[in-house]
Design an enzyme around this catalytic site. Structure first.
Site, PDB file in Angstrom:
ATOM      1  N   GLU A 389       1.238  -6.982   2.951  1.00 32.20           N
ATOM      2  CA  GLU A 389       2.127  -7.440   1.871  1.00 32.20           C
ATOM      3  C   GLU A 389       1.502  -8.582   1.077  1.00 32.20           C
ATOM      4  OE1 GLU A 389       4.454  -5.663   0.958  1.00 32.20           O
ATOM      5  OE2 GLU A 389       4.492  -4.395   2.733  1.00 32.20           O
ATOM      6  N   HIS A 516       9.962   6.283   1.481  1.00 30.67           N
ATOM      7  CA  HIS A 516       9.382   6.496   0.160  1.00 30.67           C
ATOM      8  C   HIS A 516       9.970   7.690  -0.590  1.00 30.67           C
ATOM      9  CE1 HIS A 516       6.763   3.998   2.559  1.00 30.67           C
ATOM     10  NE2 HIS A 516       6.182   3.551   1.459  1.00 30.67           N
ATOM     11  N   ARG A 525      -1.074   7.049  -2.574  1.00 34.39           N
ATOM     12  CA  ARG A 525      -1.711   5.732  -2.614  1.00 34.39           C
ATOM     13  C   ARG A 525      -2.132   5.248  -1.216  1.00 34.39           C
ATOM     14  NH1 ARG A 525       3.444   2.444  -4.888  1.00 34.39           N
ATOM     15  NH2 ARG A 525       2.932   3.825  -6.612  1.00 34.39           N
TER      16      ARG A 525
HETATM   17  O1  X8Z Z   1       5.179   1.294   2.870  1.00 34.45           O
HETATM   18  C1  X8Z Z   1       4.217   0.705   3.306  1.00 34.45           C
HETATM   19  C2  X8Z Z   1       4.098  -0.803   3.133  1.00 34.45           C
HETATM   20  C3  X8Z Z   1       4.751  -1.291   1.910  1.00 34.45           C
HETATM   21  S1  X8Z Z   1       3.898  -0.849   0.481  1.00 34.45           S
HETATM   22  C4  X8Z Z   1       4.730  -1.496   4.301  1.00 34.45           C
HETATM   23  N1  X8Z Z   1       3.278   1.368   4.016  1.00 34.45           N
HETATM   24  C5  X8Z Z   1       3.379   2.802   4.261  1.00 34.45           C
HETATM   25  C6  X8Z Z   1       4.536   3.131   5.177  1.00 34.45           C
HETATM   26  O2  X8Z Z   1       5.081   2.222   5.814  1.00 34.45           O
HETATM   27  O3  X8Z Z   1       4.905   4.308   5.286  1.00 34.45           O
HETATM   28  C7  X8Z Z   1       2.062   0.812   4.572  1.00 34.45           C
HETATM   29  C8  X8Z Z   1       1.366   1.935   5.263  1.00 34.45           C
HETATM   30  C9  X8Z Z   1       2.078   3.191   4.891  1.00 34.45           C
HETATM   31 ZN    ZN Z   2       2.068  -1.747   0.294  1.00 38.53          ZN
END
Ligand code: X8Z
Ligand code: ZN
Length: 617
Positions: A389, A516, A525
């Site tokens: 972060e 997401h 990404r």
């Molecule tokens: O969503 C994230 C971060 C915030 S951009 C914690 N990540 C993905 C997830 O948790 O699914 C980091 C790795 C993959």
């Molecule tokens: Zn991130």
């Protein structure tokens, strides 16, 4: 525990936000025709394009900050009022941005300078969910988006009326329980949050597709793949290329992990010729497997540092973890985080209200109002996420002086890779230097350390790829709503070799149980970031004059590495990502060789373990 205050702005990916009013350009082609009979309309020229971009950025700036502030308020205090205000302001911004993105195409045939051309390109590609021009539809889209995020954030699994689990609790169970029935119960329980999302998601896809076609894209899938400084279809081919580099390693890891899980739980629960049941991998989504290191570790006793234990022994709390992460960046020459960061961030999960716990990093005023929002757990895994972060925050600050349309990362994988790159430097040597451990395990223990990290980094790769493979098919209509869930599991099986542990119910919408998807954050990404971070790490270690094996390199304290990194961050999106990559690494190609080399000793070890096993699914 710290009381958190809130009161400002948006998520790190703000380059994509504009608003703006316009000048100069015509509103629509029908208008054009009407006007041309009255006043002879001159065609737009280079000066009009420049003026358009200038005005666009001003308008965007105006609309984005209130939208971000409302989004912050909503995500840190989910209720009907914050939902409504956030949806309202987000709609204002999105509809303006969509309108401007459309107008940007008026200059397609105008000869303009390179910078203006790039800004027009960025403007057209900046939206993740473009709004249809009809206000009713645009408003509905904003409402749905806000509602979906809230449903995820407030989601709970109640075993009885009194016994409700929040996602944070369930994540801890998935990481630590070794009882397959408990794991299955929690796995299924969390997935009860998503069936009500399905109809909304379907409607959102229809509306955003309409927005995308108004911008001249075939559908939303094409828009999402079009932001990588290359034609959308070529980008998909790039991803295939990277995946084919990595698949043999993943297959070897999968083979070993399945065999060891078979030993742990029995081969009736983990059949040795089928995908691995998704509830046994130490993570709610089976996306990274570091939490089951104890199950799959080598037989010979190896010393591998337990960061979770070390944090506890040394009395680390949430704030101390963040301070420690900040001090890594400071050691590279980055200025400290502003006082407001400490006052305004959300570091712990409030007991009295729902928040979106999924970690994120914000720059609320696009200047110095940096914050993170994260329900920190005191574990080694979360210590890495904090670095992740902060990587976003330092990137945001590095490009803040650029014109608005350049405020973003070279491509979205870069944004996700920076903090992870730093976290690769959390080596035993570093942990000793900061006093978290007393001694460093010698090299004979390295396979253990590499395996632990590969369970996170290599295991993640196909997961990082498949989420958007699913979404692109959904957006293009290749996967119809009645097949949303079956297509999801087909991809999970195909790429990850992971299967649903129980037959899924007809109304299941398992993609919705991954943040997401309801939050509409593109996911490729993270796949890119997993490749890029090892390319960055290599180069920074060279600058730090590392002489050890690459997996033992920590760039802690190297201002030379820090300067090189910062130089790339400061470029923002001002140039195609290939140039930004080359500015640091000397190469314009994303390439999985760096991650493969990093883990090479482990590949050999895995191949030995798997020699007499039947791999594949
Ligand atoms: O969503 C994230 C971060 C915030 S951009 C914690 N990540 C993905 C997830 O948790 O699914 C980091 C790795 C993959
Ligand atoms: Zn991130």
């Amino acid at each position: 525990m710290r009381q958190v205050k809130y009161k400002h702005k948006l998520k790190y990916l703000t380059a994509a936000m504009l608003g703006m009013s316009l000048i100069g350009c015509s509103d629509s082609s029908t208008n054009n025709q009407q006007q041309s009979s009255q006043v002879q309309k001159r065609s737009p020229n280079a000066a009009d394009a420049k003026e358009f971009i200038e005005q666009a950025q001003i308008e965007l700036n105006k609309l984005s900050q209130p939208a971000v502030q409302a989004a912050w308020a909503y995500q840190t205090y989910i209720n009907q009022d914050t939902a409504a205000v956030s949806a309202y302001l987000s709609e204002k911004w999105t509809s303006k941005a969509s309108e401007l993105a459309k107008r940007a195409t008026d200059f397609n045939d105008v000869e303009v300078d390179a910078q203006t051309r790039r800004k027009l390109y960025l403007l057209r590609n900046s939206l993740v969910l473009p709004a249809p021009s009809e206000p009713v539809k645009s408003e509905r889209l904003a409402q749905i988006s806000s509602e979906l995020e809230g449903m995820y954030g407030a989601g709970k699994y109640c075993r009885t009326e009194q016994d409700c689990l929040r996602l944070t609790d369930m994540n801890n169970i998935m990481a630590n329980s070794r009882d397959p029935e408990v794991l299955l119960d929690v796995w299924k329980g969390w997935r009860e949050v998503s069936p009500p999302m399905k109809a909304l998601y379907e409607e959102q896809v229809t509306l955003a597709n309409e927005g995308a076609t108004e911008l001249g894209f075939k559908d939303l899938s094409e828009l999402w793949r079009n932001s990588y400084d290359m034609p959308a279809d070529e980008f998909a081919v790039e991803l295939d290329r990277l995946w084919s580099q990595l698949k043999p390693f993943y297959d070897a890891l999968h083979c070993h992990v399945r065999a060891e899980l078979g030993e742990q739980y029995g081969t009736d629960i983990v059949p040795q010729d089928q995908p691995i049941p998704a509830h046994l991998l130490g993570n709610m989504w089976a996306q990274s497997w570091g939490n089951i290191y104890d199950i799959v570790k080598p037989e010979e006793p190896l010393e591998v540092i337990d960061v979770t234990g070390a944090l506890a022994e040394n009395g680390y709390d949430e704030i101390k973890m963040v301070k420690q992460a900040e001090s890594f960046f400071s050691s590279l020459g980055f200025a400290p985080l502003p006082e407001t960061f400490w006052e305004r961030s959300l570091f712990t999960q409030p007991a009295d209200r729902d928040v979106v716990c999924h970690a994120s990093a914000w720059n609320v005023d696009e200047q110095d109002d940096l914050r993170i929002k994260m329900c920190i757990q005191i574990t080694g895994e979360e210590f890495s996420v904090i670095h992740h972060e902060l990587g976003h925050n330092y990137y945001q600050r590095a490009y803040k002086e650029l014109p608005m349309l350049y405020r973003g990362s070279a491509n979205d994988g870069f944004h996700e890779a920076i903090g992870d790159t730093i976290a690769l430097s959390i080596t035993p040597k570093y942990l000793q230097e900061i006093g978290l451990v007393d001694s460093i395990p010698d090299e004979s223990n390295d396979i253990g350390m590499l395996l632990k990290l590969a369970l996170d980094k290599i295991a993640f790769i196909p997961f990082g790829l498949l989420i958007d493979q699913w979404r692109w098919k959904v957006f293009s209509g290749e996967v119809a709503p009645e097949n949303y869930n079956s297509a999801w599991w087909e991809l999970r099986e195909k790429y990850q070799g992971v299967m649903a542990p129980v037959e899924r119910e007809v109304d299941a919408f398992d993609p919705g149980a991954k943040y997401h998807v309801p939050a509409n954050t593109p996911y490729t990404r993270y796949f890119l970031a997993h490749v890029l971070q090892f390319q960055f790490h290599n180069q920074l270690c060279e600058l730090a004059e590392n002489e050890e094996a690459i997996h033992r390199c920590s760039i802690y304290g190297s201002e030379k590495a820090g300067k090189a990194l910062n130089d790339m961050l400061e470029m923002g999106m001002s140039q195609p990502w290939q140039k930004a990559l080359a500015s640091l690494t000397g190469s314009e190609q994303m390439d999985a060789t760096a991650i493969l080399d990093y883990f090479a000793p482990l590949k050999q070890w895995l191949d030995e373990q798997n020699a007499s096993r039947q791999c594949g699914w």
